[in-house]
Design a protein around this motif. Structure first.
Motif, short mmCIF file in Angstrom:
data_model
loop_
_atom_site.label_atom_id
_atom_site.label_comp_id
_atom_site.label_asym_id
_atom_site.label_seq_id
_atom_site.Cartn_x
_atom_site.Cartn_y
_atom_site.Cartn_z
N ARG A 34 0.82 -1.22 0.00
CA ARG A 34 0.00 0.00 0.00
C ARG A 34 0.85 1.26 0.00
NH1 ARG A 34 -5.02 -0.95 4.08
NH2 ARG A 34 -4.74 -3.17 3.90
N SER A 35 1.98 1.19 0.66
CA SER A 35 2.82 2.38 0.79
C SER A 35 3.45 2.80 -0.53
CB SER A 35 3.91 2.15 1.83
OG SER A 35 4.84 1.21 1.34
N ALA A 36 3.38 1.95 -1.54
CA ALA A 36 4.03 2.27 -2.81
C ALA A 36 3.52 3.58 -3.39
CB ALA A 36 3.83 1.13 -3.80
N ALA A 37 2.26 3.90 -3.16
CA ALA A 37 1.67 5.11 -3.72
C ALA A 37 2.31 6.38 -3.16
CB ALA A 37 0.17 5.13 -3.46
N TYR A 38 2.71 6.35 -1.91
CA TYR A 38 3.27 7.57 -1.30
C TYR A 38 4.71 7.38 -0.82
CZ TYR A 38 1.24 5.03 2.67
OH TYR A 38 0.88 4.07 3.55
N HIS A 39 5.33 6.28 -1.16
CA HIS A 39 6.71 6.07 -0.73
C HIS A 39 7.67 7.07 -1.37
CE1 HIS A 39 9.82 3.77 1.23
NE2 HIS A 39 10.52 3.82 0.11
N ASP A 78 11.43 9.82 12.07
CA ASP A 78 10.29 8.91 12.02
C ASP A 78 8.99 9.64 12.31
OD1 ASP A 78 9.06 6.13 12.23
OD2 ASP A 78 8.66 6.90 14.25
N HIS A 79 7.91 9.19 11.68
CA HIS A 79 6.58 9.74 11.98
C HIS A 79 6.03 9.05 13.22
CE1 HIS A 79 7.00 10.94 7.75
NE2 HIS A 79 6.29 11.98 8.13
N ARG A 84 0.37 7.17 6.45
CA ARG A 84 -0.39 6.32 5.52
C ARG A 84 -1.03 7.11 4.38
NH1 ARG A 84 -1.90 3.20 10.43
NH2 ARG A 84 -0.40 1.50 10.44
N GLY A 85 -0.26 8.01 3.81
CA GLY A 85 -0.73 8.76 2.66
C GLY A 85 -1.41 10.07 2.98
N ASP A 86 -1.47 10.47 4.23
CA ASP A 86 -2.07 11.74 4.62
C ASP A 86 -0.97 12.81 4.57
OD1 ASP A 86 -3.07 13.98 5.94
OD2 ASP A 86 -4.05 12.82 7.53
N GLN A 112 3.43 -2.62 11.40
CA GLN A 112 2.99 -3.48 10.30
C GLN A 112 2.25 -4.70 10.82
OE1 GLN A 112 6.62 -4.12 8.12
NE2 GLN A 112 6.39 -2.21 6.97
N ARG A 113 2.70 -5.26 11.94
CA ARG A 113 1.98 -6.39 12.56
C ARG A 113 0.58 -5.97 12.98
NH1 ARG A 113 6.61 -7.59 16.24
NH2 ARG A 113 7.98 -8.87 15.01
#
Length: 121
Positions: A34-39, A78-79, A84-86, A112-113
Protein backbone atom coordinates in the motif's frame (compact mmCIF):
# COMPACT_ATOMS: atom_id res chain seq x y z
CA UNK A 1 20.53 -22.95 -26.41
CA UNK A 2 18.35 -25.74 -25.03
CA UNK A 3 14.95 -24.85 -23.60
CA UNK A 4 13.58 -26.04 -20.29
CA UNK A 5 11.34 -29.07 -20.59
CA UNK A 6 7.57 -28.62 -20.39
CA UNK A 7 6.11 -29.36 -16.97
CA UNK A 8 2.63 -29.18 -15.50
CA UNK A 9 1.53 -25.87 -13.99
CA UNK A 10 2.27 -25.55 -10.24
CA UNK A 11 -1.39 -24.79 -9.51
CA UNK A 12 -2.99 -27.84 -7.90
CA UNK A 13 -5.03 -29.79 -10.42
CA UNK A 14 -3.94 -27.80 -13.50
CA UNK A 15 -2.48 -29.99 -16.24
CA UNK A 16 -1.43 -27.14 -18.57
CA UNK A 17 2.20 -27.53 -19.67
CA UNK A 18 4.57 -24.64 -19.19
CA UNK A 19 8.29 -23.83 -19.10
CA UNK A 20 7.98 -21.12 -16.43
CA UNK A 21 6.22 -23.07 -13.68
CA UNK A 22 2.83 -21.36 -13.96
CA UNK A 23 0.38 -21.26 -16.84
CA UNK A 24 -1.00 -17.87 -17.93
CA UNK A 25 -4.26 -18.54 -16.09
CA UNK A 26 -2.62 -19.26 -12.70
CA UNK A 27 0.47 -17.04 -12.84
CA UNK A 28 0.64 -15.15 -9.51
CA UNK A 29 0.09 -11.42 -9.72
CA UNK A 30 2.82 -9.26 -8.16
CA UNK A 31 1.79 -7.90 -4.78
CA UNK A 32 2.32 -4.16 -4.31
CA UNK A 33 2.48 -2.70 -0.86
CA UNK A 34 0.00 0.00 0.00
CA UNK A 35 2.82 2.38 0.79
CA UNK A 36 4.03 2.27 -2.81
CA UNK A 37 1.67 5.11 -3.72
CA UNK A 38 3.27 7.57 -1.30
CA UNK A 39 6.71 6.07 -0.73
CA UNK A 40 8.20 8.51 -3.25
CA UNK A 41 7.28 11.36 -0.92
CA UNK A 42 10.53 10.59 0.93
CA UNK A 43 12.42 11.66 -2.21
CA UNK A 44 10.77 15.11 -2.35
CA UNK A 45 12.83 18.19 -1.41
CA UNK A 46 10.44 19.08 1.44
CA UNK A 47 11.42 15.82 3.18
CA UNK A 48 15.02 15.47 2.02
CA UNK A 49 16.10 19.10 2.43
CA UNK A 50 13.77 20.38 5.12
CA UNK A 51 11.81 18.07 7.45
CA UNK A 52 14.32 15.25 7.94
CA UNK A 53 17.49 17.31 8.53
CA UNK A 54 15.68 19.80 10.78
CA UNK A 55 14.29 16.96 12.92
CA UNK A 56 17.70 15.33 13.30
CA UNK A 57 19.23 18.69 14.27
CA UNK A 58 16.42 19.41 16.73
CA UNK A 59 16.69 15.96 18.34
CA UNK A 60 20.13 14.41 17.62
CA UNK A 61 19.66 11.37 19.88
CA UNK A 62 17.24 8.47 19.63
CA UNK A 63 14.07 9.20 21.58
CA UNK A 64 13.33 5.51 22.31
CA UNK A 65 16.85 4.81 23.58
CA UNK A 66 16.79 8.00 25.68
CA UNK A 67 13.62 6.77 27.39
CA UNK A 68 15.72 3.80 28.61
CA UNK A 69 18.61 6.02 29.69
CA UNK A 70 20.79 5.16 26.69
CA UNK A 71 22.34 7.88 24.54
CA UNK A 72 22.37 6.71 20.90
CA UNK A 73 22.82 9.00 17.89
CA UNK A 74 19.65 9.25 15.81
CA UNK A 75 19.85 8.46 12.11
CA UNK A 76 16.15 8.32 11.15
CA UNK A 77 13.41 10.95 11.26
CA UNK A 78 10.29 8.91 12.02
CA UNK A 79 6.58 9.74 11.98
CA UNK A 80 5.15 9.26 15.47
CA UNK A 81 1.72 8.55 14.00
CA UNK A 82 2.02 6.75 10.64
CA UNK A 83 0.81 9.09 7.89
CA UNK A 84 -0.39 6.32 5.52
CA UNK A 85 -0.73 8.76 2.66
CA UNK A 86 -2.07 11.74 4.62
CA UNK A 87 -0.02 14.71 3.37
CA UNK A 88 -0.77 16.90 6.39
CA UNK A 89 0.51 14.20 8.78
CA UNK A 90 3.53 13.60 6.53
CA UNK A 91 4.58 17.27 6.60
CA UNK A 92 3.66 17.96 10.25
CA UNK A 93 6.95 18.59 12.07
CA UNK A 94 5.21 17.94 15.41
CA UNK A 95 4.54 14.38 14.20
CA UNK A 96 8.27 13.61 13.83
CA UNK A 97 10.71 12.00 16.22
CA UNK A 98 14.36 11.04 15.91
CA UNK A 99 15.24 7.36 16.24
CA UNK A 100 18.24 5.14 15.70
CA UNK A 101 17.88 2.63 12.88
CA UNK A 102 17.34 -0.28 15.29
CA UNK A 103 14.48 1.41 17.16
CA UNK A 104 12.93 2.63 13.90
CA UNK A 105 12.95 -0.88 12.41
CA UNK A 106 11.43 -2.32 15.59
CA UNK A 107 8.68 0.33 15.65
CA UNK A 108 7.90 -0.10 11.95
CA UNK A 109 7.68 -3.87 12.27
CA UNK A 110 5.30 -3.54 15.22
CA UNK A 111 3.09 -1.10 13.27
CA UNK A 112 2.99 -3.48 10.30
CA UNK A 113 1.98 -6.39 12.56
CA UNK A 114 -0.83 -4.33 14.07
CA UNK A 115 -2.04 -3.22 10.64
CA UNK A 116 -1.96 -6.82 9.43
CA UNK A 117 -4.07 -7.92 12.44
CA UNK A 118 -6.59 -5.14 11.79
CA UNK A 119 -6.89 -6.13 8.13
CA UNK A 120 -7.58 -9.77 9.05
CA UNK A 121 -10.63 -8.82 11.14
Amino acid sequence: MAQKPLRPCRHAGCAALTRTGWCDRHKPKPVRKRSAAYHDWYLLPIWRDNLRPQQLLREPFCRACAAQGIRTPATVADHVRPHRGDWSLFTDAANLQSLCERCHNRKTMQEQRELSRENRR
